[in-house]
Write a protein that holds these residues in place. Structure first.
Motif, PDB file in Angstrom:
ATOM      1  N   SER B  23     -44.627  54.959 -76.978  1.00  0.00           N
ATOM      2  CA  SER B  23     -44.524  53.649 -76.307  1.00  0.00           C
ATOM      3  C   SER B  23     -45.345  52.607 -77.048  1.00  0.00           C
ATOM      4  CB  SER B  23     -45.029  53.748 -74.864  1.00  0.00           C
ATOM      5  OG  SER B  23     -44.196  54.601 -74.135  1.00  0.00           O
ATOM      6  N   ILE B  24     -46.501  53.015 -77.533  1.00  0.00           N
ATOM      7  CA  ILE B  24     -47.334  52.085 -78.297  1.00  0.00           C
ATOM      8  C   ILE B  24     -46.581  51.643 -79.552  1.00  0.00           C
ATOM      9  CG2 ILE B  24     -49.439  51.968 -79.722  1.00  0.00           C
ATOM     10  CD1 ILE B  24     -50.166  51.790 -76.844  1.00  0.00           C
ATOM     11  N   ALA B  25     -45.922  52.625 -80.191  1.00  0.00           N
ATOM     12  CA  ALA B  25     -45.152  52.294 -81.400  1.00  0.00           C
ATOM     13  C   ALA B  25     -44.027  51.330 -81.055  1.00  0.00           C
ATOM     14  CB  ALA B  25     -44.597  53.570 -82.022  1.00  0.00           C
ATOM     15  N   LEU B  26     -43.370  51.600 -79.923  1.00  0.00           N
ATOM     16  CA  LEU B  26     -42.255  50.737 -79.507  1.00  0.00           C
ATOM     17  C   LEU B  26     -42.746  49.315 -79.237  1.00  0.00           C
ATOM     18  CD1 LEU B  26     -39.185  51.002 -78.719  1.00  0.00           C
ATOM     19  CD2 LEU B  26     -39.951  51.090 -76.370  1.00  0.00           C
ATOM     20  N   LEU B  27     -43.912  49.217 -78.595  1.00  0.00           N
ATOM     21  CA  LEU B  27     -44.435  47.895 -78.245  1.00  0.00           C
ATOM     22  C   LEU B  27     -44.917  47.119 -79.461  1.00  0.00           C
ATOM     23  CD1 LEU B  27     -46.621  48.215 -75.010  1.00  0.00           C
ATOM     24  CD2 LEU B  27     -44.763  46.627 -75.367  1.00  0.00           C
ATOM     25  N   PRO B  31     -41.245  45.643 -82.941  1.00  0.00           N
ATOM     26  CA  PRO B  31     -40.936  44.211 -83.116  1.00  0.00           C
ATOM     27  C   PRO B  31     -41.289  43.698 -84.505  1.00  0.00           C
ATOM     28  CG  PRO B  31     -42.190  44.563 -81.101  1.00  0.00           C
ATOM     29  CD  PRO B  31     -42.204  45.854 -81.847  1.00  0.00           C
ATOM     30  N   ILE B  32     -42.373  44.226 -85.074  1.00  0.00           N
ATOM     31  CA  ILE B  32     -42.788  43.759 -86.402  1.00  0.00           C
ATOM     32  C   ILE B  32     -41.780  44.218 -87.448  1.00  0.00           C
ATOM     33  CG2 ILE B  32     -44.550  44.167 -88.187  1.00  0.00           C
ATOM     34  CD1 ILE B  32     -46.618  43.888 -85.959  1.00  0.00           C
ATOM     35  N   VAL B  33     -41.357  45.473 -87.329  1.00  0.00           N
ATOM     36  CA  VAL B  33     -40.382  46.000 -88.299  1.00  0.00           C
ATOM     37  C   VAL B  33     -39.071  45.214 -88.182  1.00  0.00           C
ATOM     38  CG1 VAL B  33     -38.969  48.009 -88.884  1.00  0.00           C
ATOM     39  CG2 VAL B  33     -41.399  48.307 -88.382  1.00  0.00           C
ATOM     40  N   TYR B 181     -39.561  40.412 -74.242  1.00  0.00           N
ATOM     41  CA  TYR B 181     -38.825  40.636 -73.004  1.00  0.00           C
ATOM     42  C   TYR B 181     -38.214  42.039 -72.974  1.00  0.00           C
ATOM     43  CZ  TYR B 181     -35.933  39.147 -69.062  1.00  0.00           C
ATOM     44  OH  TYR B 181     -35.363  39.015 -67.837  1.00  0.00           O
ATOM     45  N   PHE B 182     -37.564  42.384 -74.058  1.00  0.00           N
ATOM     46  CA  PHE B 182     -36.793  43.623 -74.163  1.00  0.00           C
ATOM     47  C   PHE B 182     -37.686  44.866 -74.079  1.00  0.00           C
ATOM     48  CE2 PHE B 182     -34.712  46.707 -77.158  1.00  0.00           C
ATOM     49  CZ  PHE B 182     -33.664  47.041 -76.327  1.00  0.00           C
ATOM     50  N   PHE B 183     -38.726  44.915 -74.879  1.00  0.00           N
ATOM     51  CA  PHE B 183     -39.557  46.118 -74.931  1.00  0.00           C
ATOM     52  C   PHE B 183     -40.381  46.280 -73.662  1.00  0.00           C
ATOM     53  CE2 PHE B 183     -38.998  45.537 -79.629  1.00  0.00           C
ATOM     54  CZ  PHE B 183     -38.168  46.625 -79.764  1.00  0.00           C
ATOM     55  N   VAL B 184     -40.829  45.187 -73.093  1.00  0.00           N
ATOM     56  CA  VAL B 184     -41.604  45.285 -71.855  1.00  0.00           C
ATOM     57  C   VAL B 184     -40.687  45.781 -70.718  1.00  0.00           C
ATOM     58  CG1 VAL B 184     -42.826  43.955 -70.071  1.00  0.00           C
ATOM     59  CG2 VAL B 184     -43.381  43.622 -72.473  1.00  0.00           C
ATOM     60  N   TYR B 185     -39.439  45.297 -70.703  1.00  0.00           N
ATOM     61  CA  TYR B 185     -38.479  45.768 -69.692  1.00  0.00           C
ATOM     62  C   TYR B 185     -38.269  47.281 -69.803  1.00  0.00           C
ATOM     63  CZ  TYR B 185     -33.986  47.441 -68.162  1.00  0.00           C
ATOM     64  OH  TYR B 185     -32.998  48.240 -67.626  1.00  0.00           O
ATOM     65  N   ILE B 186     -37.994  47.758 -71.015  1.00  0.00           N
ATOM     66  CA  ILE B 186     -37.707  49.188 -71.198  1.00  0.00           C
ATOM     67  C   ILE B 186     -38.901  50.037 -70.742  1.00  0.00           C
ATOM     68  CG2 ILE B 186     -37.381  51.012 -72.913  1.00  0.00           C
ATOM     69  CD1 ILE B 186     -35.579  49.355 -74.417  1.00  0.00           C
ATOM     70  N   LEU B 187     -40.092  49.669 -71.209  1.00  0.00           N
ATOM     71  CA  LEU B 187     -41.267  50.478 -70.880  1.00  0.00           C
ATOM     72  C   LEU B 187     -41.574  50.473 -69.393  1.00  0.00           C
ATOM     73  CD1 LEU B 187     -43.752  49.927 -73.808  1.00  0.00           C
ATOM     74  CD2 LEU B 187     -42.273  51.858 -73.334  1.00  0.00           C
ATOM     75  N   THR B 188     -41.465  49.313 -68.755  1.00  0.00           N
ATOM     76  CA  THR B 188     -41.744  49.269 -67.318  1.00  0.00           C
ATOM     77  C   THR B 188     -40.694  50.056 -66.550  1.00  0.00           C
ATOM     78  OG1 THR B 188     -42.399  46.997 -67.711  1.00  0.00           O
ATOM     79  CG2 THR B 188     -42.437  47.719 -65.454  1.00  0.00           C
ATOM     80  N   LEU B 220     -50.266  43.683 -64.165  1.00  0.00           N
ATOM     81  CA  LEU B 220     -51.507  43.554 -64.947  1.00  0.00           C
ATOM     82  C   LEU B 220     -51.522  44.562 -66.097  1.00  0.00           C
ATOM     83  CD1 LEU B 220     -54.392  43.117 -62.339  1.00  0.00           C
ATOM     84  CD2 LEU B 220     -53.712  41.530 -64.125  1.00  0.00           C
ATOM     85  N   GLY B 221     -51.171  45.812 -65.784  1.00  0.00           N
ATOM     86  CA  GLY B 221     -51.206  46.873 -66.797  1.00  0.00           C
ATOM     87  C   GLY B 221     -50.296  46.560 -67.969  1.00  0.00           C
ATOM     88  N   PHE B 222     -49.036  46.282 -67.656  1.00  0.00           N
ATOM     89  CA  PHE B 222     -48.093  45.976 -68.737  1.00  0.00           C
ATOM     90  C   PHE B 222     -48.364  44.593 -69.306  1.00  0.00           C
ATOM     91  CE2 PHE B 222     -45.850  49.597 -67.069  1.00  0.00           C
ATOM     92  CZ  PHE B 222     -45.395  50.189 -68.228  1.00  0.00           C
ATOM     93  N   GLY B 223     -48.886  43.702 -68.448  1.00  0.00           N
ATOM     94  CA  GLY B 223     -49.205  42.349 -68.909  1.00  0.00           C
ATOM     95  C   GLY B 223     -50.221  42.365 -70.038  1.00  0.00           C
ATOM     96  N   VAL B 224     -51.237  43.217 -69.897  1.00  0.00           N
ATOM     97  CA  VAL B 224     -52.270  43.293 -70.940  1.00  0.00           C
ATOM     98  C   VAL B 224     -51.651  43.753 -72.264  1.00  0.00           C
ATOM     99  CG1 VAL B 224     -54.269  44.656 -71.685  1.00  0.00           C
ATOM    100  CG2 VAL B 224     -54.255  43.584 -69.434  1.00  0.00           C
ATOM    101  N   PHE B 225     -50.793  44.783 -72.170  1.00  0.00           N
ATOM    102  CA  PHE B 225     -50.177  45.265 -73.408  1.00  0.00           C
ATOM    103  C   PHE B 225     -49.180  44.238 -73.958  1.00  0.00           C
ATOM    104  CE2 PHE B 225     -52.093  49.080 -71.911  1.00  0.00           C
ATOM    105  CZ  PHE B 225     -52.471  49.723 -73.077  1.00  0.00           C
ATOM    106  N   ALA B 226     -48.498  43.531 -73.042  1.00  0.00           N
ATOM    107  CA  ALA B 226     -47.583  42.473 -73.502  1.00  0.00           C
ATOM    108  C   ALA B 226     -48.370  41.378 -74.222  1.00  0.00           C
ATOM    109  CB  ALA B 226     -46.820  41.887 -72.315  1.00  0.00           C
ATOM    110  N   MET B 227     -49.577  41.062 -73.707  1.00  0.00           N
ATOM    111  CA  MET B 227     -50.397  40.020 -74.340  1.00  0.00           C
ATOM    112  C   MET B 227     -50.811  40.444 -75.748  1.00  0.00           C
ATOM    113  SD  MET B 227     -52.686  38.849 -71.098  1.00  0.00           S
ATOM    114  CE  MET B 227     -53.623  37.517 -71.809  1.00  0.00           C
ATOM    115  N   ILE B 228     -51.184  41.722 -75.868  1.00  0.00           N
ATOM    116  CA  ILE B 228     -51.565  42.214 -77.210  1.00  0.00           C
ATOM    117  C   ILE B 228     -50.337  42.207 -78.119  1.00  0.00           C
ATOM    118  CG2 ILE B 228     -52.513  44.175 -78.502  1.00  0.00           C
ATOM    119  CD1 ILE B 228     -53.919  45.008 -75.845  1.00  0.00           C
TER     120      ILE B 228
END
Lengths: 250, 381
Positions: B23-27, B31-33, B181-188, B220-228
């Motif tokens: 999941s970390i890799a996906l987040l 997107p960078i790749v 939008y896309f990756f946060v949706y999938i992970l949540t 909050l949990g996903f928000g923090v990772f979305a912010m990073i």
């Protein structure tokens, strides 16, 4: 017919079901169930798979709305969010987070119940003999260890009412003895414990049994009373006799 | 609402994500790749080779045109051959020895405007556009040299920003918004489905926790990772870090170096608001899924239409009239527009269009949070 049991002191029952019913479409999962359960006793819900035990427990714990009737726990009509602070619930599945450590799971559920984590976590993990595995990821535990953690999370807030849905499934015999011994100590301390099981040989450990079949309570009493009433020495035979009587009475 | 329980939920969600390496890799890496790949393709994409065949059916006047056309095409890097008739020329295109046929008609040089036919293979409509464009450009050049009229020079200016020949400039804001939008949706969605199917939601609902606390903790949990994630994507998209040559490795730069006319922090706020909405959308849609695969199966229904109708690929104004209203009910439309406002227009908070985007994104985030919390019911847990 189920009989009402009052608390020894004559006070209000800890758990009460009044005409409780739950339908899923045409299926009557729980069908017009009425009973009172008093504090300081262990009650066994016994019946085959699919007889309605889990739905009955979920109704009592306020996890599903009744189609008819109502349930009361500690004087509050369920579902009551404030009463949930005083109820422990161990689900049939382990219901713990595999990606968290043993201690993190315990701390998390302690926070959900609003209890101070340190002492409660310490005590609960010691109780289920998982203190030495506190840092292990839950996903790496054996099935029995996960079951122990699940129990620790259910009792972390020392609830006066405890619902345990098939708590000993997949648990080895030695651990099963430990579980029952712990349940007894809680009941001796005044807790009301409702345990569902389809294993008849666990029934003798309960103070009272409620035979469940097709969503109905078909008999209630101690193990000995039920066997005597059925005229058998075997509890399984007694269940079948009561089931036959219930079928004939329809 | 208990702050203590919300924070406990937030901490638990964060711990789970932190330990979930895929999941970390996906987040963070995906997107960078992908943005890097899209940028590389758009910036370094090859111009298709033009191999023209001229069919002269106009005898002597056509010879003059053929000669001038050959010169014009070769000046643009094309190869030019001739064929005696259309059938022969078409067979050359069919067997890939030529890419375009230019047919000079019999009446060329006589009064009236001639009709010059350009024939392509027809198998690759987008690629063949460049063949037709090359032929048209050469024909205009020939016409101007024969008539002696110099065609006008066209200068492109823009109201906002400066015209850029960098093809990624317009895409970058849309890609940043889409990936967040896309990756946060999938992970949540997957994470909350595990909560529903793993029995932990059942147990959670047997505690005094409220629906609002659950949605708040997850956000909050996903928000923090979305912010990073967004900070990382923005740094990658906007930054240019030059790495000096080391031994045999030549000097290279890291980051896409896309210019932003406005304040990057405003762009950051736009994406975070979109990601907050995606968290609640994931929770909501997990209600309708029974397996993790089904969460993925919602992508063509929920995410792809937003990708097509939100101005990521096609400007909303160019969509069929029937579809345009749909773009107004898609959160991604406002995220994409908001980012373009900041990136290209250099909009600040005084710009009405950006205010609207921010307000609508906030509205969607609140609406989805309410809807998501309605799906977390004690009796469906």
């Amino acid at each position: 017919m189920p009989t009402d049991a009052m608390s020894p002191g004559g006070g209000a029952p800890a758990i009460r079901a009044v005409g409780l019913a739950k339908r899923f479409g045409l299926i009557r999962a729980v069908d017009d169930v009425t009973f009172d359960l008093v504090s300081g006793r262990i009650y066994g819900l016994l019946g085959p798979n699919g007889s309605g035990k889990t739905t009955l427990i979920r109704l009592l714990a306020g996890l599903t709305h009744a189609t008819a009737g109502h349930a009361e726990v500690l004087g509050a009509t369920m579902p009551s969010r404030t009463t949930l602070e005083r109820i422990g619930y161990m689900t049939q599945s382990d219901g713990v987070y595999p990606a968290l450590s043993v201690e993190e799971n315990a701390r998390f559920f302690a926070s959900m119940y609003g209890v101070s984590a340190d002492g409660a976590v310490e005590e609960s993990l010691a109780l289920v003999e998982l203190a030495d595995r506190r840092r292990s990821l839950t996903g790496t535990l054996s099935g029995g260890q996960r079951r122990r953690l699940s129990l620790a999370c259910a009792v972390i807030h020392r609830p006066p009412v405890l619902f345990l849905d098939e708590p000993t499934v997949g648990v080895d015999p030695l651990l099963r003895v430990q579980f029952w011994s712990y349940f007894r100590s809680l009941a001796d301390g005044g807790a009301t414990i409702v345990v569902s099981s389809h294993v008849m040989d666990e029934a003798d450990r309960c103070d009272e049994l409620l035979f469940v079949r097709a969503g109905k309570i078909i008999a209630r009493g101690s193990s000995r009373e039920l066997r005597d009433r059925a005229g058998t020495t075997d509890l399984e035979q007694a269940f079948l006799r009561f089931a036959g009587d219930a079928e004939a009475a329809r | 609402m208990s702050r203590r329980r919300t924070i406990a939920l937030f901490r638990r969600v964060a711990q789970e994500i932190r330990r979930d390496r895929p999941s970390i890799a996906l987040l963070f890496i995906a997107p960078i790749v992908i943005t890097g790949l899209v940028t590389f393709i758009l910036r370094e994409g090859q111009t298709p080779q033009v191999d023209a065949v001229i069919v002269n059916m106009a005898a002597t006047p056509g010879s003059v045109y053929t000669s001038a056309l050959t010169t014009a095409l070769e000046a643009e890097g094309a190869t030019v051959t001739t064929a005696p008739d259309v059938v022969t020329a078409e067979s050359m295109v069919a067997d890939h020895t030529a890419t375009v046929v230019i047919v000079l008609p019999a009446g060329l040089g006589q009064r009236g405007a001639p009709t010059i036919t350009v024939i392509t293979n027809g198998m690759d409509p987008s690629g063949e556009g460049s063949q037709v464009a090359a032929a048209s450009k050469a024909l205009v050049s020939v016409a101007s040299s024969i008539t002696g009229i110099t065609p006008p020079t066209i200068v492109h200016e823009t109201v906002y920003g400066t015209p850029s020949s960098d093809p990624i400039t317009n895409f970058a804001p849309a890609l940043v918004a889409f990936f967040a939008y896309f990756f946060v949706y999938i992970l949540t969605g997957v994470s909350f489905l595990r909560e529903r199917t793993g029995g932990t939601l059942e147990r959670l609902m047997a505690t005094p926790v409220t629906r609002g606390e659950i949605v708040g903790g997850y956000t909050l949990g996903f928000g923090v990772f979305a912010m990073i994630q967004v900070a990382l994507i923005m740094t990658w998209v906007l930054g240019t870090i030059r790495v000096p040559s080391i031994g045999p490795i030549p000097e290279f730069s890291v980051g896409l170096g896309i210019s932003v006319a406005g304040n990057p922090l405003l762009a950051y706020v736009v994406v975070i608001l979109a990601a907050m909405g995606a968290v609640s959308l994931g929770i909501f849609l997990s209600t309708f899924a029974r397996t993790e695969l089904q969460v993925i199966q919602f992508i063509p229904i929920v995410i792809v239409p937003q990708f097509l109708l939100s101005g990521v690929l096609f400007p909303v104004a160019t969509l069929p009239e029937l579809l345009q209203p749909l773009s107004f009910v898609m959160p991604l439309s406002y995220a994409v527009d908001g980012l373009r406002q900041v990136f290209i227009r250099g909009a600040d908070l005084s710009v009405t269009a950006l205010q609207v985007d921010l307000l609508v994104l906030t509205g969607f985030a609140i609406l989805f949070a309410v809807v998501a919390s309605r799906t977390i019911r004690r009796d469906v847990a």
